[in-house]
Design a protein around this motif. Structure first.
Motif, short mmCIF file in Angstrom:
data_model
loop_
_atom_site.label_atom_id
_atom_site.label_comp_id
_atom_site.label_asym_id
_atom_site.label_seq_id
_atom_site.Cartn_x
_atom_site.Cartn_y
_atom_site.Cartn_z
N ILE B 46 10.09 0.93 -16.93
CA ILE B 46 11.53 1.00 -16.68
C ILE B 46 12.36 0.87 -17.97
O ILE B 46 13.54 1.17 -17.99
N LEU B 47 11.73 0.39 -19.04
CA LEU B 47 12.48 0.15 -20.27
C LEU B 47 11.94 1.01 -21.43
O LEU B 47 12.70 1.68 -22.11
N ILE B 49 9.62 3.66 -21.47
CA ILE B 49 9.62 5.12 -21.26
C ILE B 49 11.05 5.68 -21.35
O ILE B 49 11.30 6.61 -22.10
N PRO B 50 12.01 5.09 -20.62
CA PRO B 50 13.39 5.58 -20.76
C PRO B 50 13.91 5.50 -22.18
O PRO B 50 14.65 6.37 -22.63
N PHE B 51 13.51 4.46 -22.90
CA PHE B 51 13.94 4.28 -24.28
C PHE B 51 13.49 5.48 -25.12
O PHE B 51 14.29 6.10 -25.83
N GLN B 53 12.51 8.33 -23.94
CA GLN B 53 13.11 9.53 -23.35
C GLN B 53 14.55 9.72 -23.83
O GLN B 53 14.98 10.84 -24.10
N ALA B 54 15.28 8.60 -23.96
CA ALA B 54 16.67 8.69 -24.43
C ALA B 54 16.71 9.27 -25.83
O ALA B 54 17.56 10.10 -26.15
#
Lengths: 282, 315
Positions: B46-47, B49-51, B53-54
């Motif tokens: 939740i932190l 991978i999105p990081f 990805q961002a």
């Protein structure tokens, strides 16, 4: 601390300041409550009445009635409850294990993991709402409570872990050691010795994690877009942006959303100092 | 393991106490990792991978419903040269600096007042936390209603007290919007300072005050030379935490003004939201804003952790 030499002026200033603070704390709550009991006709007066002239439950009745195809407001509170209970369960269970490892077990990298969890606790998760939105879209879990519950772990797990960590640290490890000498294995000694002793801490962590999830707005607004999944917080916001704002209903809804939090807050207030600010005050 | 076998040859029993200790230690390590695993996995998902990805997304043009196309550094250039972004950064600085300064002063004053003995102190200590304990959306909606420019309670009160003759449009007037939004943020945030400082004040040694009084210190001396240095570490940690959270606070402004009127209350989080979901809705642009913000946030977190580690070492 009270001193007789304190000047009269200073005391007046102090009392004046505290009265102002007290008023600023109490008045918004008072205004919220009395507005919710006012009839429509009484709300839009240029000089509002400071207590309802003709108190009515109209607003609450409206909040419980469906509007056309729209579910009643109270149904959205059910959605909030599902999201908050679900995410709290996940956060607290995972948090118990993590906090136990960080306080009781000695292993390489423990300090680093502690720092990591604290970093996550402080990290503003809202910075991640765009990639999370895209990832959930890709996984097909937008508009599901499952997705929302997972997204709430961004603050839930670090929060629960950090609170429980400070609580576990207060329970002497020797108690568990003696249970293990008596033949308990690690899991048994945790279940029969540590967890019962940590019950107040777990209760406090549960209450505060629940409150944080219940109050959450941005993820709920972005990740659940279908009206039938709306949480109460998002429903309130869309009431505000409706064609005509029914302020008695908005305030009634605000009261309903606040009630569980206020009840839990007073139930848990003696833990607030020790638990919630453990990171800051230790 | 090699040292374990070599040790075995020195000692007669098949399993030495050293072996046992090592097995126990290895067991503890494995248990430790196993217990941390769920937390690490979920947070990674939740932190982390999105990081990542961002960061990737920030190099793409990505409308909400549409396909992503690579645009190199274009998003960064567009963001950094966007006058609205400059406005948002300026607003954020003003919003954070004034919020934090007043939260410290008011939070501390209230904490000091609540250390004095008076009837009903216990209740007052809990009641003062209400702005912070209420769900943000409820508390803010109540303010939107009270501050209403036409039928709001506050305007009515100000008129009755003779302080104003014409209504103030707190949330839509260009001169009033930012101060109003800041004031409400202070209202919501000062109790957190009161809470942590109250706890810190209780740890100050009362004997220090007695000694100072014997030396003829007045109230101000006592505060400046005893109270403030004693609570300084807690004050610093609370200030850092609150700074990080205030910088990223979203809901308060979003509900109060949505960033208006004409971007006067648009802070960086509101700007990010607008880039993502308003108008053209370019998620890549919004991601670039988040990536630009990250180093500042991470620097603050690292600084905060340093301060806290120092405190732990001191104890």
């Amino acid at each position: 601390m009270a001193r007789t030499s304190q000047s009269w002026g200073l005391r007046t200033l102090k009392i004046g300041f505290m009265s102002l603070v007290g008023l600023s704390v109490a008045f918004p709550v008072y205004w919220m409550v009395i507005t919710s009991f006012k009839p429509n006709s009484e709300i839009y007066q240029r000089n509002p009445t400071f207590y309802p002239q003709a108190p009515t439950l109209d607003a609450y009745v409206a909040l419980m009635t469906p509007h056309g195809t729209r579910a009643p407001f109270v149904a959205t509170m059910g959605n909030s409850l599902i999201a908050a209970v679900g995410s709290t369960l996940v956060s607290v269970i995972i948090g118990i294990f993590a906090a136990y490892a960080l306080t009781r077990l000695r292993f390489r990298g423990r300090e680093a993991f502690s720092g990591l969890i604290f970093g996550c606790y402080v990290f503003p998760g809202i910075l991640m709402f765009i990639p999370i939105y895209l990832m959930f879209q890709w996984l097909g879990i937008l508009d599901t409570f499952f997705g929302l519950i997972i997204s709430y772990q961004i603050f839930g797990i670090p929060f629960a872990t950090w609170m429980l960590r400070s609580y576990f640290a207060t329970i002497p490890a020797s108690l568990e050691d003696s249970a293990r000498i008596d033949g308990c294995n690690r899991l048994q000694s945790i279940i029969y010795v540590t967890l019962p002793l940590a019950a107040p801490g777990i209760a406090a962590a549960t209450i505060f994690t629940f409150t944080a999830a219940w109050n959450e707005f941005l993820f709920a607004q972005v990740l659940l877009q279908k009206p039938q999944y709306q949480t109460a917080q998002v429903a309130l916001y869309s009431l505000l942006n409706g064609d005509s704002v029914a302020w008695n209903q908005l305030m009634g809804g605000s009261v309903l959303v606040s009630l569980p939090v206020i009840v839990l807050f007073f139930a848990a207030q003696r833990y607030i100092g020790s638990g919630l600010t453990a990171g800051a005050v230790k | 393991m090699r040292s374990a076998t070599s040790q075995k040859s020195h000692l007669a029993p098949a399993v030495s106490s050293g072996d046992l200790r090592k097995i126990a230690k290895r067991n503890e390590t494995l248990t430790g990792y196993a217990f941390l695993m769920p937390a690490i996995l979920v947070l990674g998902f939740i932190l982390l991978i999105p990081f990542v990805q961002a960061c990737i997304l920030s190099f793409y043009d990505k409308p909400i419903g549409g396909e992503a196309s690579y645009v190199g550094l274009h998003n960064y250039v567009a963001t950094l040269t966007d006058p609205k972004f400059a406005t948002a950064v300026g607003n954020t600085v003003v919003f954070v600096v004034f919020s934090i300064a007043f939260k410290i002063v008011i939070g501390m004053s209230v904490a000091l007042a609540l250390t004095a003995e008076f009837p009903g102190r216990g209740l007052a200590r809990v009641a003062v936390l209400i702005p912070w304990a209420l769900p943000e959306i409820s508390a803010i909606l109540s303010w939107v209603w009270m501050l209403d420019g036409n039928v709001g309670a506050l305007n009515s009160i100000l008129r009755k007290l003779g302080l104003v003759t014409t209504n103030i449009y707190f949330l839509s007037d260009r001169d009033w919007a930012l101060p109003t939004v800041t004031a409400i943020n202070i209202w919501r945030g000062f109790p957190f300072f009161t809470l942590t400082l109250l706890a810190a004040l209780q740890t100050v040694d009362g004997k220090l005050y007695e000694a100072a009084e014997l030396d003829g210190a007045n109230a101000w001396h006592k505060f400046w030379y005893i109270t403030l240095p004693s609570i300084m570490p807690v004050l610093l940690v609370t200030t850092l935490l609150s700074t990080i959270w205030t910088t990223n606070s979203f809901t308060t402004i979003f509900v109060l003004t949505g960033g208006g009127p004409s971007d006067i209350t648009t802070t960086v989080p509101i700007y990010t939201y607008d880039e993502a979901f308003k108008g053209y809705g370019n998620l890549g642009r919004a991601a670039s804003v988040a990536v630009i913000t990250l180093p500042f946030i991470i620097a603050m977190i690292v600084f905060l952790m340093r301060v806290m580690r120092k405190r732990e070492e001191m104890e």
